[in-house]
Design a protein around this motif. Structure first.
Motif, PDB file in Angstrom:
ATOM      1  N   ARG A 195       1.004  -1.229   0.002  1.00 46.18           N
ATOM      2  CA  ARG A 195      -0.103   0.003  -0.064  1.00 46.18           C
ATOM      3  C   ARG A 195       0.839   1.275  -0.070  1.00 46.18           C
ATOM      4  N   GLU A 196       1.757   1.367   0.870  1.00 46.00           N
ATOM      5  CA  GLU A 196       2.703   2.394   0.960  1.00 46.00           C
ATOM      6  C   GLU A 196       3.337   2.556  -0.343  1.00 46.00           C
ATOM      7  N   GLN A 197       4.099   1.334  -1.066  1.00 48.82           N
ATOM      8  CA  GLN A 197       4.678   1.461  -2.419  1.00 48.82           C
ATOM      9  C   GLN A 197       3.967   2.139  -3.204  1.00 48.82           C
ATOM     10  N   LEU A 198       2.614   1.860  -3.389  1.00 52.58           N
ATOM     11  CA  LEU A 198       1.779   2.279  -4.440  1.00 52.58           C
ATOM     12  C   LEU A 198       1.403   3.577  -4.244  1.00 52.58           C
ATOM     13  N   LYS A 199       1.468   4.160  -3.036  1.00 51.29           N
ATOM     14  CA  LYS A 199       1.190   5.580  -2.711  1.00 51.29           C
ATOM     15  C   LYS A 199       2.480   6.412  -3.237  1.00 51.29           C
ATOM     16  N   ASN A 200       3.615   5.938  -3.241  1.00 51.14           N
ATOM     17  CA  ASN A 200       4.734   6.549  -3.587  1.00 51.14           C
ATOM     18  C   ASN A 200       4.816   7.060  -5.050  1.00 51.14           C
ATOM     19  N   ASP A 201       4.841   8.314  -5.058  1.00 56.50           N
ATOM     20  CA  ASP A 201       4.765   8.949  -6.336  1.00 56.50           C
ATOM     21  C   ASP A 201       6.086   8.661  -7.254  1.00 56.50           C
ATOM     22  N   LYS A 202       7.159   8.106  -6.602  1.00 59.54           N
ATOM     23  CA  LYS A 202       8.490   7.821  -7.362  1.00 59.54           C
ATOM     24  C   LYS A 202       8.079   6.494  -8.373  1.00 59.54           C
ATOM     25  N   LEU A 203       7.277   5.759  -7.995  1.00 65.39           N
ATOM     26  CA  LEU A 203       6.944   4.523  -8.870  1.00 65.39           C
ATOM     27  C   LEU A 203       6.379   4.944 -10.437  1.00 65.39           C
ATOM     28  N   GLY A 204       7.204   4.339 -11.298  1.00 64.32           N
ATOM     29  CA  GLY A 204       6.669   4.793 -12.541  1.00 64.32           C
ATOM     30  C   GLY A 204       5.494   3.854 -13.139  1.00 64.32           C
ATOM     31  N   LEU A 205       5.002   4.102 -14.293  1.00 65.20           N
ATOM     32  CA  LEU A 205       4.260   3.102 -14.748  1.00 65.20           C
ATOM     33  C   LEU A 205       4.530   1.615 -15.017  1.00 65.20           C
ATOM     34  N   GLU A 206       6.076   1.498 -15.486  1.00 66.03           N
ATOM     35  CA  GLU A 206       6.327   0.507 -15.759  1.00 66.03           C
ATOM     36  C   GLU A 206       6.526  -0.424 -14.498  1.00 66.03           C
ATOM     37  N   GLU A 207       6.868   0.150 -13.428  1.00 66.73           N
ATOM     38  CA  GLU A 207       7.208  -0.414 -12.206  1.00 66.73           C
ATOM     39  C   GLU A 207       5.673  -0.835 -11.608  1.00 66.73           C
ATOM     40  N   ARG A 208       4.701  -0.336 -11.727  1.00 65.10           N
ATOM     41  CA  ARG A 208       3.632  -0.317 -11.184  1.00 65.10           C
ATOM     42  C   ARG A 208       2.879  -1.392 -12.011  1.00 65.10           C
ATOM     43  N   LYS A 209       3.075  -1.524 -13.407  1.00 62.88           N
ATOM     44  CA  LYS A 209       2.482  -2.505 -14.166  1.00 62.88           C
ATOM     45  C   LYS A 209       3.268  -3.968 -13.806  1.00 62.88           C
ATOM     46  N   ASN A 210       4.667  -3.943 -13.438  1.00 61.05           N
ATOM     47  CA  ASN A 210       5.470  -4.859 -12.962  1.00 61.05           C
ATOM     48  C   ASN A 210       4.758  -5.564 -11.665  1.00 61.05           C
ATOM     49  N   ILE A 211       4.363  -4.688 -10.632  1.00 65.08           N
ATOM     50  CA  ILE A 211       3.842  -5.090  -9.492  1.00 65.08           C
ATOM     51  C   ILE A 211       2.419  -5.652  -9.783  1.00 65.08           C
ATOM     52  N   ALA A 212       1.728  -5.156 -10.519  1.00 64.39           N
ATOM     53  CA  ALA A 212       0.289  -5.871 -10.980  1.00 64.39           C
ATOM     54  C   ALA A 212       0.519  -7.201 -11.658  1.00 64.39           C
ATOM     55  N   TRP A 213       1.508  -7.443 -12.372  1.00 64.76           N
ATOM     56  CA  TRP A 213       1.544  -8.602 -13.204  1.00 64.76           C
ATOM     57  C   TRP A 213       2.100  -9.823 -12.038  1.00 64.76           C
ATOM     58  N   LYS A 214       2.891  -9.367 -11.157  1.00 69.90           N
ATOM     59  CA  LYS A 214       3.277 -10.210 -10.011  1.00 69.90           C
ATOM     60  C   LYS A 214       2.263 -10.598  -9.271  1.00 69.90           C
ATOM     61  N   LEU A 215       1.243  -9.648  -8.837  1.00 70.35           N
ATOM     62  CA  LEU A 215       0.119  -9.897  -7.976  1.00 70.35           C
ATOM     63  C   LEU A 215      -0.451 -11.018  -8.681  1.00 70.35           C
ATOM     64  N   ARG A 216      -0.753 -10.695 -10.033  1.00 71.80           N
ATOM     65  CA  ARG A 216      -1.758 -11.503 -10.769  1.00 71.80           C
ATOM     66  C   ARG A 216      -1.149 -12.925 -11.041  1.00 71.80           C
ATOM     67  N   ALA A 217       0.138 -13.070 -11.191  1.00 67.34           N
ATOM     68  CA  ALA A 217       0.959 -14.430 -11.143  1.00 67.34           C
ATOM     69  C   ALA A 217       0.588 -15.105  -9.696  1.00 67.34           C
ATOM     70  N   GLY A 218       0.666 -14.246  -8.900  1.00 66.12           N
ATOM     71  CA  GLY A 218       0.524 -14.980  -7.467  1.00 66.12           C
ATOM     72  C   GLY A 218      -0.818 -15.432  -7.182  1.00 66.12           C
ATOM     73  N   PHE A 219      -1.909 -14.601  -7.569  1.00 66.91           N
ATOM     74  CA  PHE A 219      -3.162 -15.260  -7.351  1.00 66.91           C
ATOM     75  C   PHE A 219      -3.521 -16.369  -8.361  1.00 66.91           C
ATOM     76  N   ARG A 220      -3.098 -16.295  -9.378  1.00 68.61           N
ATOM     77  CA  ARG A 220      -3.385 -17.241 -10.230  1.00 68.61           C
ATOM     78  C   ARG A 220      -2.749 -18.609  -9.847  1.00 68.61           C
ATOM     79  N   TYR A 221      -1.466 -18.607  -9.171  1.00 71.59           N
ATOM     80  CA  TYR A 221      -0.886 -19.823  -8.629  1.00 71.59           C
ATOM     81  C   TYR A 221      -1.885 -20.183  -7.522  1.00 71.59           C
ATOM     82  N   LEU A 222      -2.258 -19.485  -6.558  1.00 69.05           N
ATOM     83  CA  LEU A 222      -3.236 -19.932  -5.567  1.00 69.05           C
ATOM     84  C   LEU A 222      -4.209 -20.613  -6.096  1.00 69.05           C
TER      85      LEU A 222
END
Length: 70
Positions: free
Chosen positions: A43-70
């Motif tokens: 939550r704090e990382q996503l509030k951070n204005d220093k994260l660019g779009l590519e970093e945010r997309k990378n986080i989203a893809w990793k979350l998706r992969a984790g949820f799909r694995y579960l």
């Protein structure tokens, strides 16, 4: 053996808690789960204005992969 995925936090142990007088361990009062330590707060990382779009997309893809694995 449980398969391991990089995007899923690891569970090391589950400890059941019983009343001291429950010698047969028939009525579990609760449990403690011991998991690996997470270095950061999403939550704090996503509030951070220093994260660019590519970093945010990378986080989203990793979350998706984790949820799909579960």
């Amino acid at each position: 053996m449980v398969p391991i995925h990089d995007n899923v936090i690891r569970n090391f142990a589950n400890i059941e808690i019983f009343d001291a007088d429950d010698n047969n361990e028939e009525d579990c009062l609760g449990w403690i789960t011991i998991m690996e330590k997470c270095h950061g707060n999403l939550r704090e990382q996503l509030k951070n204005d220093k994260l660019g779009l590519e970093e945010r997309k990378n986080i989203a893809w990793k979350l998706r992969a984790g949820f799909r694995y579960l």
